[in-house]
Design an enzyme around this catalytic site. Sequence first.
Site: not given
Lengths: 131, 405
Positions: A35, A37, A104
Site C-alpha cells: 500500500c 505506507d 493514512c
Amino acid sequence: MESYSERVMEHFRNPKNVGEMENPDGTGHVGNSVCGDIMELYIKVEDNIIVDAKFKTFGCGAAIATSSMVTELVKGKTVDEALKVSNRAVAEALGGLPPIKMHCSVLAEQALKSAIDDYLAKSRKAQKEGK
Amino acid sequence: MKRTRPEGIRLSSAKVQSRRIYLDYAATTPADTEVVKAMSPYFTDRFGNPSSIHSFGQEGKAAIEEARGKIASLLGARQEEIIFTSGGTESNNFTIKGVVYANSSKGNHIITSSIEHPCMIESCKFLEKNGFKVTYLPVDKDGLINPEDVKKAITPETILISIMHANNEIGTIEPIAEIGRIAQEQDIYFHTDAVQTFGHIPVNVDEFNVDLLSVSAHKLYGPKGVGALYVRKGTKMASFMHGGEQERRRRASTENVPGIVGFGKAAEIAKNSMNEEAKKLTILRDKLIRGIFEKIADIRLNGHPIRRLPNNVNVSIEFIEGESMLLNLDMEGIAASTGSACSSSSLEASHVLLALGLLPELAHGSLRFTLGRYTEEEDVDCVLEVLPKIADKLRSMSPLYKENR
C-alpha cells in the site's frame, strides 16, 4: 488530486518527533510496502503518562504529517486517554485530509494503538515476573 | 533553432528569485509562442464553421486541411488518412471501439501489452465485460515487448493488435516495425499509440507497418484538447461520433479549428527542430541519470538504458516514497512525477513499474523527470544539487532505511 491543507504541509515540511527512540517502552509497527505506507511509532511511559513519542515513516505527505501529528497529540496524555485518540481526531487536528488520504490517519491511529498494546503487554509481563 | 521560453518556466539562475523548473514534459508541454500566434486569428477574425458554404466557413475549412497536410507529412501518411480528435485518449478509444465494432464478425480477440496507457487498458477492460477477449502481453525487466510473444498470442479470432510506440512512464521504445510486420503477415489490424513519440523521434506509418496510430497535440508544444488518429486507407472501422459530415463522417462534431491550426503549426515546428532537440535532450538526460547515480546510493534506473526516449529519466530511490519526494521537489520549485500509489487515486503503484517486476516499495519510490524544449543544463544541475538532500532527509525518516543499514 485534492491538495493538502496548510497544516498538513506544515507538519510535512517540519515534522515533529522524527527519529528512533532508545529503549522505548512501547513500539508499534504497521503498514506494508504494497500500500506504500509503513509507520513505526515509539513511546516512553512514566507513571502511566506518555512522556515522549517518536516515529519513523515511509510514505506520502499525509503519512508523514499524520505520524507527526499523532505523536504531538499523545505526548502528556495518560495511556487510557491516548487509546481514545481516533484517526478522525488526527485528521481534524491537521485541518482535514483529502478523502483518498484518510487511510493514512487510520494507519497513524493503528501505529499508536500497536505501540500502546506493546507497552501494556510488556508491563504485564514485567508484573508477572515480579519486577 | 533556439525557441522562446514561455514566461512560466524560469531558469535556476541566481538572478531569478522565484525559480521554477518544469521537468514533467511527458505530462504536458507549454504551447510554443508561434503556435499560439498561429491559432489566435481563428478565435476571432476567422471564426467560421468549416461546414458552412460561405467564405467564413471556407477559411476555416482551408485552415484545417492545411494542418491535416502538415501532420500527414510528419507521419509519412496521406492527408485523407488523418482524422482529428480531441486528443490521445479519444484516438485510442476510437481505435479500440471502432475496429472492434466493425470487425466483430471476424473475431473477438485483441492483443495489447501490460504497460499501455490507462485509456487503452481501461478500454480493453470495458470490451472484456462485453464478450471480447484480451491478451495483455508481458514485458521484460526493461519494459521491452518481445515480438515473438506477439506472434504466439495470435489466434484465428484476433482482430486487433495494439502496442504503444514508447511508454510514457519509463520511456522504453518498443520494436514497432517488427511487430507491425508480424501483424501485416497475418492480416491483422495493427495500432500504435505514438502520443509520446510523435514530433520527438521519427514516426513513419509505412516503416512501422501500422494501420492506425494515435497522436496528441499538447505533448509537442501544441494546444490541449486536440489530437489525431491516422487510419490507413481501406481500414474497416465504425464511426466514433454520429451526427455530422465532419472528418469523412467518422467523427461528427464541429471541428476545433484553432486547436487544429495550432496542432498543425506544432507539427511543422517539430519537423524542423526534432533531430536537433533529441540530440540536446539525450545529452541532458544522460547527465541527469549519471549524476543521480553518482550522488545517491541505492538507485535503480527504470526503463531501457538505450532504447529510451531522449527526454525520459525514471529512477527508483530505495527506502523512500515518491509523493513525499515530489512535494519536497515542488517546495524547491521543481516539477516532476512519480509512479507511487500515493500520488494517484487508485492506491496502487504504477502498473507499468509492477509489470517490470519491481517490488512494490521500489515502484512507490519512483521518480520521473521528463525534459523538453526549454530545459537547460542549469536545470539539470539544480536537480542534482537538490535531490540528494531530499533523499537524505526522507531516508533519515524511513524505517526501511534503518532496517537495511
